[in-house]
Scaffold this active site. Structure first.
Site, PDB file in Angstrom:
ATOM      1  N   CYS A  47      26.704 100.890  97.425  1.00  0.00           N
ATOM      2  CA  CYS A  47      26.458 102.118  96.656  1.00  0.00           C
ATOM      3  C   CYS A  47      27.367 102.173  95.433  1.00  0.00           C
ATOM      4  O   CYS A  47      26.955 102.668  94.373  1.00  0.00           O
ATOM      5  CB  CYS A  47      26.656 103.341  97.536  1.00  0.00           C
ATOM      6  SG  CYS A  47      25.406 103.457  98.831  1.00  0.00           S
ATOM      7  N   CYS A  58      29.990 103.173 100.030  1.00  0.00           N
ATOM      8  CA  CYS A  58      30.263 101.783 100.429  1.00  0.00           C
ATOM      9  C   CYS A  58      30.202 100.886  99.192  1.00  0.00           C
ATOM     10  O   CYS A  58      29.877 101.352  98.089  1.00  0.00           O
ATOM     11  CB  CYS A  58      29.248 101.330 101.480  1.00  0.00           C
ATOM     12  SG  CYS A  58      27.595 101.088 100.793  1.00  0.00           S
ATOM     13  N   HIS A 103      20.859 104.235 101.979  1.00  0.00           N
ATOM     14  CA  HIS A 103      22.009 105.132 101.888  1.00  0.00           C
ATOM     15  C   HIS A 103      21.701 106.351 101.015  1.00  0.00           C
ATOM     16  O   HIS A 103      20.830 106.308 100.133  1.00  0.00           O
ATOM     17  CB  HIS A 103      23.227 104.367 101.359  1.00  0.00           C
ATOM     18  CG  HIS A 103      23.866 103.501 102.403  1.00  0.00           C
ATOM     19  ND1 HIS A 103      25.120 102.955 102.262  1.00  0.00           N
ATOM     20  CD2 HIS A 103      23.420 103.124 103.626  1.00  0.00           C
ATOM     21  CE1 HIS A 103      25.423 102.258 103.356  1.00  0.00           C
ATOM     22  NE2 HIS A 103      24.405 102.341 104.188  1.00  0.00           N
ATOM     23  N   GLU A 128      23.283 107.697  98.580  1.00  0.00           N
ATOM     24  CA  GLU A 128      23.473 107.502  97.136  1.00  0.00           C
ATOM     25  C   GLU A 128      22.258 106.805  96.524  1.00  0.00           C
ATOM     26  O   GLU A 128      21.792 107.179  95.444  1.00  0.00           O
ATOM     27  CB  GLU A 128      24.725 106.651  96.873  1.00  0.00           C
ATOM     28  CG  GLU A 128      26.024 107.267  97.397  1.00  0.00           C
ATOM     29  CD  GLU A 128      26.354 106.889  98.840  1.00  0.00           C
ATOM     30  OE1 GLU A 128      25.426 106.677  99.646  1.00  0.00           O
ATOM     31  OE2 GLU A 128      27.548 106.829  99.159  1.00  0.00           O
TER      32      GLU A 128
HETATM   33  O1  LIG Z   1      27.951 105.060 101.259  1.00  0.00           O
HETATM   34  C1  LIG Z   1      27.409 105.372 102.331  1.00  0.00           C
HETATM   35  N1  LIG Z   1      26.222 106.051 102.329  1.00  0.00           N
HETATM   36  C2  LIG Z   1      25.503 106.303 103.459  1.00  0.00           C
HETATM   37  O2  LIG Z   1      24.427 106.887 103.410  1.00  0.00           O
HETATM   38  N2  LIG Z   1      26.030 105.862 104.664  1.00  0.00           N
HETATM   39  C3  LIG Z   1      25.270 106.075 105.884  1.00  0.00           C
HETATM   40  C4  LIG Z   1      24.713 104.808 106.469  1.00  0.00           C
HETATM   41  C5  LIG Z   1      24.667 105.126 107.941  1.00  0.00           C
HETATM   42  O3  LIG Z   1      23.435 105.793 108.212  1.00  0.00           O
HETATM   43  C6  LIG Z   1      25.839 106.069 108.144  1.00  0.00           C
HETATM   44  C7  LIG Z   1      27.084 105.398 108.667  1.00  0.00           C
HETATM   45  O4  LIG Z   1      26.914 105.187 110.014  1.00  0.00           O
HETATM   46  P1  LIG Z   1      28.161 104.976 110.999  1.00  0.00           P
HETATM   47  O5  LIG Z   1      29.074 106.176 110.836  1.00  0.00           O
HETATM   48  O6  LIG Z   1      27.518 104.894 112.331  1.00  0.00           O
HETATM   49  O7  LIG Z   1      28.829 103.690 110.523  1.00  0.00           O
HETATM   50  O8  LIG Z   1      26.135 106.603 106.860  1.00  0.00           O
HETATM   51  C8  LIG Z   1      27.249 105.231 104.710  1.00  0.00           C
HETATM   52  C9  LIG Z   1      27.970 105.004 103.591  1.00  0.00           C
HETATM   53  C10 LIG Z   1      29.313 104.394 103.570  1.00  0.00           C
HETATM   54  O9  LIG Z   1      29.722 103.987 104.785  1.00  0.00           O
HETATM   55 ZN   LIG Z   2      26.380 102.948 100.727  1.00  0.00          ZN
END
Ligand SMILES: O=c1[nH]c(=O)n([C@H]2C[C@H](O)[C@@H](COP(=O)(O)O)O2)cc1CO
Ligand SMILES: [Zn+2]
Length: 146
Positions: free
Chosen positions: A90, A87, A61, A63
């Site tokens: 994170c 999320c 992610h 973060e």
């Molecule tokens: O805190 C976060 N940080 C982060 O980098 N992401 C990224 C993970 C995935 O590559 C994308 C979410 O994918 P989707 O919208 O298909 O669920 O965002 C998602 C979150 C929270 O959902």
């Molecule tokens: Zn996350």
């Protein structure tokens, strides 16, 4: 440019590097002296990009990458600007790193258990989070010299 607009713009620009076909996320960590100390975007682990089809469960992610990219000894008292609400995983990293606040652009997964858990943890850990309100809503970049 207002400092906060700059910090969120750095997160948005970082997100542009993501190869996630559906959601590109960027994060920008700022210390108490208003200096950027780490940026990141969601991506596959280094070296794994070409060997796996894009999969949400395998991605690092934004973060996490911003934290690992830090150029300071620690992140205590820092603020994190994120293009998407963190999320639960994170949120744990942000809390454990000792950051003091979260500023987010989108909260599109507001009703998901991950987001709900993250909000609960931030409240318990007394880490405020707020939606970003830009002074300028658009930043135009010119990358060609004139
Ligand atoms: O805190 C976060 N940080 C982060 O980098 N992401 C990224 C993970 C995935 O590559 C994308 C979410 O994918 P989707 O919208 O298909 O669920 O965002 C998602 C979150 C929270 O959902
Ligand atoms: Zn996350």
């Amino acid at each position: 440019m207002e400092p906060e607009d700059y910090f969120m713009a750095a997160a948005v620009l970082s997100a542009r590097r993501s190869r996630d076909p559906s959601t590109q996320v960027g994060a920008c960590i700022v210390n108490q002296d208003k200096k950027v100390v780490g940026v990141g975007y969601n991506k596959m682990p280094n070296g794994c990009e070409d060997h796996m089809p894009w999969s949400r469960s395998k991605v690092c992610h934004a973060e996490l990458n911003a934290i690992l990219n830090k150029n300071s000894a620690d992140l205590k008292g820092c603020s994190i600007y994120v293009t998407l609400f963190p999320c639960n995983e994170c949120a744990k990293l942000i809390i454990q790193a000792g950051m003091k606040e979260v500023i987010y652009l989108s909260d599109k997964y507001n009703t998901s258990p991950e987001t709900q858990a993250a909000k609960l943890m931030f409240k318990q850990a007394k880490i405020p989070f707020r939606k970003f309100l830009p002074k300028e809503t658009e930043v135009v970049l010119q990358l060609q010299s004139v």
